[in-house]
Motif scaffolding. Sequence first.
Motif, PDB file in Angstrom:
ATOM      1  N   LEU A   1       0.814  -1.216   0.000  1.00 47.96           N
ATOM      2  CA  LEU A   1       0.000   0.000   0.000  1.00 47.96           C
ATOM      3  C   LEU A   1       0.850   1.269   0.000  1.00 47.96           C
ATOM      4  CD1 LEU A   1      -2.805  -1.006   2.532  1.00 47.96           C
ATOM      5  CD2 LEU A   1      -2.842  -1.120   0.047  1.00 47.96           C
ATOM      6  N   GLN A   2       2.187   1.091  -0.030  1.00 50.77           N
ATOM      7  CA  GLN A   2       3.112   2.221  -0.096  1.00 50.77           C
ATOM      8  C   GLN A   2       2.838   3.231   1.024  1.00 50.77           C
ATOM      9  OE1 GLN A   2       3.176   3.849  -4.101  1.00 50.77           O
ATOM     10  NE2 GLN A   2       2.938   1.820  -4.993  1.00 50.77           N
TER      11      GLN A   2
ATOM     12  N   GLY B   1      -6.204   8.407   8.631  1.00 47.67           N
ATOM     13  CA  GLY B   1      -6.568   9.019   7.363  1.00 47.67           C
ATOM     14  C   GLY B   1      -6.168   8.204   6.156  1.00 47.67           C
ATOM     15  N   ASP B   2      -5.214   7.283   6.324  1.00 47.86           N
ATOM     16  CA  ASP B   2      -4.761   6.447   5.208  1.00 47.86           C
ATOM     17  C   ASP B   2      -5.272   5.013   5.298  1.00 47.86           C
ATOM     18  OD1 ASP B   2      -3.296   8.396   3.857  1.00 47.86           O
ATOM     19  OD2 ASP B   2      -1.550   8.091   5.142  1.00 47.86           O
ATOM     20  N   VAL B   3      -5.503   4.530   6.508  1.00 48.37           N
ATOM     21  CA  VAL B   3      -5.969   3.159   6.707  1.00 48.37           C
ATOM     22  C   VAL B   3      -7.200   3.178   7.596  1.00 48.37           C
ATOM     23  CG1 VAL B   3      -5.425   0.892   7.670  1.00 48.37           C
ATOM     24  CG2 VAL B   3      -3.667   2.167   6.443  1.00 48.37           C
ATOM     25  N   GLU B   4      -8.305   2.606   7.112  1.00 49.18           N
ATOM     26  CA  GLU B   4      -9.519   2.500   7.907  1.00 49.18           C
ATOM     27  C   GLU B   4      -9.586   1.116   8.555  1.00 49.18           C
ATOM     28  OE1 GLU B   4     -12.953   3.648   5.708  1.00 49.18           O
ATOM     29  OE2 GLU B   4     -12.006   5.444   4.886  1.00 49.18           O
ATOM     30  N   GLU B   5     -10.493   0.954   9.510  1.00 48.39           N
ATOM     31  CA  GLU B   5     -10.540  -0.290  10.276  1.00 48.39           C
ATOM     32  C   GLU B   5     -10.752  -1.508   9.379  1.00 48.39           C
ATOM     33  OE1 GLU B   5     -12.899  -2.309  14.085  1.00 48.39           O
ATOM     34  OE2 GLU B   5     -13.171  -0.178  13.607  1.00 48.39           O
ATOM     35  N   HIS B   6     -11.617  -1.356   8.373  1.00 48.50           N
ATOM     36  CA  HIS B   6     -11.868  -2.472   7.449  1.00 48.50           C
ATOM     37  C   HIS B   6     -10.575  -2.872   6.743  1.00 48.50           C
ATOM     38  CE1 HIS B   6     -13.810  -4.865   4.311  1.00 48.50           C
ATOM     39  NE2 HIS B   6     -13.103  -4.185   3.433  1.00 48.50           N
ATOM     40  N   ASP B   7      -9.801  -1.876   6.283  1.00 48.53           N
ATOM     41  CA  ASP B   7      -8.548  -2.153   5.585  1.00 48.53           C
ATOM     42  C   ASP B   7      -7.532  -2.804   6.528  1.00 48.53           C
ATOM     43  OD1 ASP B   7      -9.717  -0.763   3.447  1.00 48.53           O
ATOM     44  OD2 ASP B   7      -8.964   1.151   4.219  1.00 48.53           O
ATOM     45  N   ALA B   8      -7.469  -2.293   7.765  1.00 47.46           N
ATOM     46  CA  ALA B   8      -6.520  -2.836   8.740  1.00 47.46           C
ATOM     47  C   ALA B   8      -6.856  -4.286   9.071  1.00 47.46           C
ATOM     48  CB  ALA B   8      -6.529  -1.981  10.000  1.00 47.46           C
ATOM     49  N   LYS B   9      -8.131  -4.598   9.207  1.00 45.33           N
ATOM     50  CA  LYS B   9      -8.525  -5.977   9.497  1.00 45.33           C
ATOM     51  C   LYS B   9      -8.143  -6.904   8.356  1.00 45.33           C
ATOM     52  CE  LYS B   9     -12.210  -5.688  12.947  1.00 45.33           C
ATOM     53  NZ  LYS B   9     -13.613  -6.030  13.266  1.00 45.33           N
ATOM     54  N   ASN B  10      -8.308  -6.420   7.116  1.00 46.35           N
ATOM     55  CA  ASN B  10      -7.908  -7.235   5.972  1.00 46.35           C
ATOM     56  C   ASN B  10      -6.410  -7.526   6.003  1.00 46.35           C
ATOM     57  OD1 ASN B  10     -10.380  -7.621   4.725  1.00 46.35           O
ATOM     58  ND2 ASN B  10     -10.237  -5.772   3.496  1.00 46.35           N
ATOM     59  N   MET B  11      -5.615  -6.507   6.348  1.00 40.97           N
ATOM     60  CA  MET B  11      -4.173  -6.699   6.414  1.00 40.97           C
ATOM     61  C   MET B  11      -3.792  -7.707   7.503  1.00 40.97           C
ATOM     62  SD  MET B  11      -2.083  -3.174   5.694  1.00 40.97           S
ATOM     63  CE  MET B  11      -3.135  -1.967   6.454  1.00 40.97           C
TER      64      MET B  11
ATOM     65  N   SER C   1      -4.797 -11.059  -9.271  1.00 39.78           N
ATOM     66  CA  SER C   1      -4.913 -11.299  -7.825  1.00 39.78           C
ATOM     67  C   SER C   1      -4.467 -10.073  -7.041  1.00 39.78           C
ATOM     68  CB  SER C   1      -4.078 -12.514  -7.423  1.00 39.78           C
ATOM     69  OG  SER C   1      -2.707 -12.321  -7.730  1.00 39.78           O
ATOM     70  N   ARG C   2      -3.435  -9.391  -7.514  1.00 38.80           N
ATOM     71  CA  ARG C   2      -2.924  -8.201  -6.827  1.00 38.80           C
ATOM     72  C   ARG C   2      -3.920  -7.048  -6.921  1.00 38.80           C
ATOM     73  NH1 ARG C   2       1.819  -5.878  -9.848  1.00 38.80           N
ATOM     74  NH2 ARG C   2       2.126  -8.119 -10.105  1.00 38.80           N
ATOM     75  N   ILE C   3      -4.446  -6.806  -8.125  1.00 35.01           N
ATOM     76  CA  ILE C   3      -5.393  -5.703  -8.321  1.00 35.01           C
ATOM     77  C   ILE C   3      -6.691  -5.969  -7.567  1.00 35.01           C
ATOM     78  CG2 ILE C   3      -6.754  -4.441 -10.023  1.00 35.01           C
ATOM     79  CD1 ILE C   3      -3.761  -3.794 -10.065  1.00 35.01           C
ATOM     80  N   LYS C   4      -7.163  -7.212  -7.596  1.00 36.31           N
ATOM     81  CA  LYS C   4      -8.398  -7.557  -6.887  1.00 36.31           C
ATOM     82  C   LYS C   4      -8.244  -7.321  -5.388  1.00 36.31           C
ATOM     83  CE  LYS C   4      -9.703 -11.900  -6.938  1.00 36.31           C
ATOM     84  NZ  LYS C   4     -10.349 -13.152  -7.423  1.00 36.31           N
ATOM     85  N   LYS C   5      -7.107  -7.715  -4.856  1.00 33.40           N
ATOM     86  CA  LYS C   5      -6.861  -7.529  -3.427  1.00 33.40           C
ATOM     87  C   LYS C   5      -6.841  -6.045  -3.071  1.00 33.40           C
ATOM     88  CE  LYS C   5      -3.564  -8.861   0.167  1.00 33.40           C
ATOM     89  NZ  LYS C   5      -2.306  -9.593   0.448  1.00 33.40           N
ATOM     90  N   ARG C   6      -6.205  -5.238  -3.918  1.00 33.26           N
ATOM     91  CA  ARG C   6      -6.146  -3.793  -3.658  1.00 33.26           C
ATOM     92  C   ARG C   6      -7.534  -3.164  -3.695  1.00 33.26           C
ATOM     93  NH1 ARG C   6      -0.925  -1.628  -7.204  1.00 33.26           N
ATOM     94  NH2 ARG C   6       0.675  -2.866  -6.138  1.00 33.26           N
ATOM     95  N   LEU C   7      -8.358  -3.595  -4.649  1.00 36.94           N
ATOM     96  CA  LEU C   7      -9.712  -3.041  -4.749  1.00 36.94           C
ATOM     97  C   LEU C   7     -10.535  -3.380  -3.509  1.00 36.94           C
ATOM     98  CD1 LEU C   7     -10.514  -3.789  -8.506  1.00 36.94           C
ATOM     99  CD2 LEU C   7     -10.261  -1.528  -7.469  1.00 36.94           C
ATOM    100  N   TRP C   8     -10.449  -4.619  -3.038  1.00 32.12           N
ATOM    101  CA  TRP C   8     -11.213  -5.005  -1.850  1.00 32.12           C
ATOM    102  C   TRP C   8     -10.696  -4.290  -0.607  1.00 32.12           C
ATOM    103  CZ3 TRP C   8     -15.828  -6.893  -1.618  1.00 32.12           C
ATOM    104  CH2 TRP C   8     -16.325  -7.679  -2.662  1.00 32.12           C
TER     105      TRP C   8
END
Length: 283
Positions: free
Chosen positions: A34-35, A83-93, A167-174
Amino acid sequence: MPSSSRRKGGACRCCDNDDTKTFVSTLVGQLMSLQLCSSDEEYISVAEAIASSSSSSLSLDEAPPSKEDLEEIVLTLVDYFEGDVEEHDAKNMIHTVVMDVWGDDFAENLGWIDNDTADSDEHDDNEGNESDDDDDDGDFVGEGECQLCERAVKLTRHHLIPKTTWSRIKKRLWNAASAIETYHSLDDEISHEKKEFTRNKLEKMLGMTDISDIPKDITHDSVRSYLFKVCLLCRQCHSAVHRIHTETELATEYNTIDKLFGDEELLKFGKWASKQRPGKYAL
């Protein structure tokens, strides 16, 4: 920055065992995708600090962390990248990290990811594999006018998002789904600054400089449709596209027909090809 056992000097005590070392290294990979940091040292430092942020400090010699420990880590991740990572994104990580360290069953028991989502993702991947057998990019799919050189020839199908990147693009979109929803819910005039901030965040998360063509709602159908976008090219123009740009560049920077044909080098090739005889590709 979250507190870490490194701040008093010496090695990070959270990395004294193999499980935690794997946790940290996998989290570093997630952050890099996610840079989110500016240097390798920052990625490692942040990952170690986050791994030691729970009340148990991920002391894994005896047992894996509890769900409460992992939820604490999620909140720390959200707080650090405010501001860059929301809870949903953090849980996915963290879910991805947990799968890598303790396996699918342990991760599934967290209840963070809908099983229907996982099943559908697997189904989509299988569909993509089937299409590889029946409809490879290099195969001739019909006859008509090449969309680049405009010659009437045998045509191949070019996937605007190369299959190797799906697979990489799909993961980023989700991972960016909630931010995408927020972006499209903001009014251009009333919330201009917030929308601009969210757009910059999405560009960073998706690794793209233009997000105008990504799906407005992230669903299995919309992601699948996005990945399956194609254009029809002659064999020579198709080869030129892949020779001039890498798969990643095609997926992130040249993922629409307009972007692809707006590239000066490809336009130059197309003009040259339009004056050549099609040879064995003739109708």
